[in-house]
Design an enzyme around this catalytic site. Sequence first.
Site, PDB file in Angstrom:
ATOM      1  N   CYS A 135       0.707  -1.189   0.045  1.00 38.04           N
ATOM      2  CA  CYS A 135      -0.081   0.094   0.073  1.00 38.04           C
ATOM      3  C   CYS A 135       0.881   1.410   0.014  1.00 38.04           C
ATOM      4  CB  CYS A 135      -1.121   0.106   1.111  1.00 38.04           C
ATOM      5  SG  CYS A 135      -2.063  -1.422   1.116  1.00 38.04           S
ATOM      6  N   CYS A 455       0.309   2.514   6.332  1.00 39.57           N
ATOM      7  CA  CYS A 455       0.743   1.122   6.618  1.00 39.57           C
ATOM      8  C   CYS A 455       0.745   0.534   5.153  1.00 39.57           C
ATOM      9  CB  CYS A 455      -0.250   0.500   7.809  1.00 39.57           C
ATOM     10  SG  CYS A 455      -1.980   0.341   7.104  1.00 39.57           S
TER      11      CYS A 455
END
Length: 473
Positions: A135, A455
Site C-alpha cells: 500500500c 501502513c
Amino acid sequence: MASMLLTSLRSSPLTSVQAAQFGKASQVSAELNNTSPKSKKTLATPGVKNIVLVDGVRTPFLQSGTIYANLMPHDLARAALQGLLNRTGLPKDAVDYIVYGTVIQEVKTSNVAREAALGAGFSDKTPAHTVTMACISSNQAMTTAVGLIAAGQCDAVVAGGVEFMSDVPIRHSRKMRKTMLSLNKAKTLGARLSLLGSIRLAHLAPELPAVAEFSTAETMGHSADRLAAAFGVSRLEQDEFALRSHMLAKKAQDSGLLSDVISFKVPGKDIVSKDNGIRPSTMEQMAKLKPAFIKPHGTVTAANSSFLTDGASAVLIMSEEKALAMGYKPKAYLRDFVYVSQDPKDQLLLGPTYATPKVLEKSGLTLNDIDVFEFHEAFAGQIMANLKAMESDWFAQTYMGRKTKVGAPPMEKFNTWGGSLSLGHPFAATGCRLVTTVAHRLQKEGGQYGLVAACAAGGQEGCRSLVMLCCLA
C-alpha cells in the site's frame, strides 16, 4: 505504515517514514534572496538540492466493479499522467524519468509505468519503471524520484501509482498449470492424450487472489481485528471514526477542496469527476452490519474498513532550481523520509507509531510542530490502535525502546478532508493522494509542516512504514 512530513510553500507507511516541507511564496523569495523567512526553520540542508512537489492529480477513486470495470490498469495510469500534463502544462520532453507503483499486477502490462507513459504520449526515450511495496507503492515511487534528483541523475520525475481491483489475475491450480505447460511441450498425440487424461476435477479449481500476508496466511482484515482487540478499540469507536471520515470527505467534496481529482471520460460511459465511495451513513445503520473477518465476535466490518477501489494518481517532483527556471510555483518541499519494518503477525499495521518519532527526531521537530496530519485509513480499528499505541508510555517502553510515549496527533489536525475509508484506497495510488492532500491542506489552512503516514502489507521484511515530512518553507 507510511508517514511523510512535508513543509508547505503556502504558494501553492509494512512501514515507512517520509518527510517533506511546504512554504509561502514570500518565504520562497526570502530563501532565494538569502534572507530569513518569517517562519519556523525550513529544514533545508546546506549543499543539498531542494526537491519540490510541483503538483499532483488523481483519477476519481471508484469502487471496484463500477464505472471503470471494463478498463485495464494502464488506462487509469495513462489518464492520471495526461491529467498531470494538462494541469501543469509540462512539456513531455522535460520529464527525465517516470516511476509508477502497483500491487496487483496485470501480467500483460507488468511494467505499467512504461505502458502508461507511452499511451500518454511521452517519448519512447523517457525511461520508466514500476515498483511494488504493497500500500505504499507510490510512496516508494516518490522516494525513488527524490533519490534520482538528489543524486543528480534527473531534474524532473513523474511518480505515481495505480490499482485496478475490478479485474485481478485468477490462476489455475499448480497441478493444472504444470499439466498445461507439459501439454505445450508434448510432441505426440499420445503424450497429449495421456496428459489430458491425468486431469482431475479438483485440478480445475481456480486460485483466487487474497489480500493476505504470505508469511502468516492471514488477511489484513484479520490482522486489523486482532490489533483492535489488543488495544481495546471497541466497535463503537471504529464506527464513529469511519462515520467521521465519510462526513469530512463529503464536506470536502461539496466544498471543492478535493482539487486533485481530474475528470476522466470513460470509453462508452459518461465523464467521471467525483469519488463514488463517499457515503455518510448513521451509527444505527452501521451497527447492523456483521463482522467481516472474525465471526461472530469481531469488530471490523465493511462499514469501518476501506473498500476495494480502482484509481490512479501522479505527481510531478522536481529540483527547486529546475521548477523555478520553468516558471512553476511549487506546492511543497519534500524534505525527508524513513522506512521501518515490524513483525508482520502482531504489529503489521502499527507502522505510524514506529515511524513518526523517527522522522520527527531526524528532522529536529516535535509533534507540536506539525500542522497537518494525513494517515492512511486502512481500517478504523487500525487507526484507533495506532493512536492508542502512540499515547501509551507502556507500549513505548516495552516495544519501542523509548522512555516516554510518542503522543497522538490532535484530531483537529488529522485527516480533516476524509481518508481512505471514505475516499477509497486503490492500493498503490494512495501515497500520492496523501502527499498532495497534505500540500493542499497546508495551503488552505496556513500551516507549514505536514506529516503523512501509511501502513502496508508484507514484503520479505514484513510490515514496512513510510513517514514523509513536507513543508511550505
